[in-house]
Write an enzyme that holds these catalytic residues in place. Structure first.
Site, PDB file in Angstrom:
ATOM      1  N   HIS A 199       0.863  -1.277   0.128  1.00  0.00           N
ATOM      2  CA  HIS A 199       0.018  -0.046  -0.142  1.00  0.00           C
ATOM      3  C   HIS A 199       0.895   1.310  -0.020  1.00  0.00           C
ATOM      4  CE1 HIS A 199      -3.159  -2.542   2.388  1.00  0.00           C
ATOM      5  NE2 HIS A 199      -3.446  -2.394   1.227  1.00  0.00           N
ATOM      6  N   LYS A 220     -18.548  -5.251   8.324  1.00  0.00           N
ATOM      7  CA  LYS A 220     -17.432  -5.809   8.240  1.00  0.00           C
ATOM      8  C   LYS A 220     -16.731  -5.989   9.317  1.00  0.00           C
ATOM      9  CE  LYS A 220     -13.901  -6.070   4.165  1.00  0.00           C
ATOM     10  NZ  LYS A 220     -13.281  -5.130   3.364  1.00  0.00           N
ATOM     11  N   ARG A 249      -2.824  -6.535  -7.361  1.00  0.00           N
ATOM     12  CA  ARG A 249      -1.606  -7.344  -6.844  1.00  0.00           C
ATOM     13  C   ARG A 249      -1.643  -8.891  -7.418  1.00  0.00           C
ATOM     14  NH1 ARG A 249      -0.922 -10.465  -2.429  1.00  0.00           N
ATOM     15  NH2 ARG A 249      -3.004 -10.917  -2.180  1.00  0.00           N
ATOM     16  N   SER A 260      -2.980  -7.454   3.211  1.00  0.00           N
ATOM     17  CA  SER A 260      -3.459  -7.179   4.832  1.00  0.00           C
ATOM     18  C   SER A 260      -3.693  -8.592   5.365  1.00  0.00           C
ATOM     19  CB  SER A 260      -4.512  -6.124   4.667  1.00  0.00           C
ATOM     20  OG  SER A 260      -4.167  -4.884   4.523  1.00  0.00           O
TER      21      SER A 260
END
Lengths: 151, 151, 151, 151, 151, 151
Positions: free
Chosen positions: E17, E41, E90, E128
């Site tokens: 990031h 979430k 990614r 992450s």
């Protein structure tokens, strides 16, 4: 003497897992099939239940040991002087995920090598999550799991 | 007489689902759009709400029936003598997942055939989960769901 | 009466093609298996040879016709009032390619609908190019092609 | 004694190939790096040139042998009693292709096992075709090929 | 003056990031790194904690601002007259997901343009979720997160 | 002043290319659309023909220049002090290929940054190779190429 670990959730073990483990056990002197424990993840079956199925499946294979472990797979490997991780590849989604994990593991423990075997064609549609889905809906999963096991 | 089932969660139905269903209904004598019920999964809308939206969307199409069902899709198909499952393909991730499910279904019920239609370009970015995300953030979803429906 | 076309190069036909064709022939009243001709592309076998293998493979299936065609698939469909194209999906790379072609075809001829069937697990590793590679290296391909054919 | 083959075109060998070969050579007693010859395919460099680069790259590794071969890889394996094929996986497109080849090889020669190693992150963007493209455009490829080699 | 937003969960921020943000900040006059808040979430770290890490990481970069926001990203963009969204790519799974989101955003707000930068090779295995997994198992994540941060 | 290059074969330019170029031209002060020349590759149209179509397509856009170039894209960028490459992403296969090229380019010229824009939904099925295929079969391609162009 070469030892490898085949880590996973095995929730439950499938015929695909069984096939990968048997093929890997021919390549190494010892194969450890190890159930990682993740307190945050929800499993359908208890670690003890999953371990007992592993033991039953491989009881006739003296160079395969089954066990539970906690913590990072690479930490377990360091402690037990294991330099090889074996993983089965079933789908492209698997592959991409496994690629990240293997690279992370290598950065955490450069001595580790991850080897991939392809799931046999006959079993490539069988995943633990598919098996769980069938169980939830009261379907029969005996064609998808190792013979000694009855769910 | 050829009957097909288009199973799904439809949580909620999107314009993509609507398009797939209408196209499939031209290929078969009867199309059953069926909402599977999975006690373990969390849905945003109740089965009754989702069913009422399906019924409203297809009320002018006499060869389309909408219903709820429980258990495995293949068990429902066996009971109702349905030999065709229709599914829409939107993304490659869909494809890989659908492939496993279709092969599992075939092993559980060899008479079943799964047909795939491609989501139209205009709707290929629209998923139920995307629609739910927009609803959660108080956005307007009317461009993404069938016209008769107001959420 | 519903007619579909299953277009391809069939250079040569594989057991995967055979399986897709037989399954598609149960869904439609008539199935036309058609070899497209592309002057720019190099083939291992002549169109006549490839057609004769198709005919031999499906000679016991009265609702399957085999033929050669020239030009765009959608132009052939327009001329013969065919509204369905059938394609087999074997891999994700196939899927992405087929997706573009299906959308192009729909833009060129909006009446056309493309249906996809999944290649059976037992045949999902078999492609015409793989078979050609084995032939080039003098290997035995009889397990990969329909039984009536000898190469 | 366990022997594996690492087959490929190596047109030319890259740092990615070098890394895979060295890692594989630690797992097996002997590793044969073998250049397949395909009369139909066009190569940038002659088999002799490619072989001499392989030999130079691995000259300090006594358990690595380099050679040329003709015919199917599995036929070469049968003749030389080799039961393991090693391949590097760089991309998902690679994976899907390798999957078909590995399953074909297993059907042709059930004793064969294909093992996959992941290309190291540092080299995952380097393919022989990329290197050839740079050479064609007069760019400098020394960072992409093994140190002993000068192109 | 061109302003872009780099939205995300940053749970926690990774070196990947950080790299994307710094590269994007050279392309735009201002870059807003914004943490979306989704009540449904579950996050490992609180929004305040995640924001403080962002601020610390980029404190020496005057054209980068960090903040929290609620609601849809496109609504935030409309209110703040932002026309560019920056995202890092990614993996292929990322790409397919980002594609749907970008198309949804464009339909909701046609003035928006989404730009993609590729995660640098050195960081492409770092997500992450991978970092969280290592934290959960008491592993050391300092090589995967920006230098100023200590977890 | 920020200048970007949008390199490609444009054999021929499609509506997808046109859309990417116009969107990129809003982000940069200058956009150079450049046709790379590769003596080894076969094109359907001559570089001059392809360039004239580019010029015609963008003649009303003063900050877009069209040209031919030889050699590596990064060498062209170095010579002309260009730090940005713009590419359109249409499919996942594109993405994986572009990823390798972008990383190679960065290793050859660390100052270069590659930006990706997503092909608009309306054009995501349109590739130059699809257009060439239709032309070869005497189909009508006017819906797939920029309006000023007649093929």
């Amino acid at each position: 003497m070469k030892t490898a670990i085949f880590p996973g959730s095995f929730d439950p073990i499938t015929k695909g897992h069984e096939d990968i483990a048997l093929r890997a056990s021919r390549l190494f002197d010892n194969l450890i099939i190890a159930i990682g424990q993740n307190i945050d993840k929800k499993y359908m079956f208890s670690p003890e239940q999953r371990l007992s199925w592993l033991i039953k499946t491989f009881e006739k294979h003296p160079n395969i040991q089954c066990m539970l472990y906690e913590g990072l797979t690479v930490d377990f490997c360091k402690q037990h002087h294991i330099n090889y991780i074996v993983r089965g590849l079933r789908t492209l989604a698997d592959f991409e995920n496994e690629q990240s994990i293997a690279h992370l593991n290598k950065q955490l423990y450069p001595e580790i090598e991850t080897l991939f075997l392809l799931t046999d064609n006959r079993f490539s549609h069988i995943s633990s999550s598919g098996v769980r889905e069938i169980i939830l809906h009261k379907g029969n999963v005996k064609d998808f799991i190792p013979e000694p096991i009855i769910i």
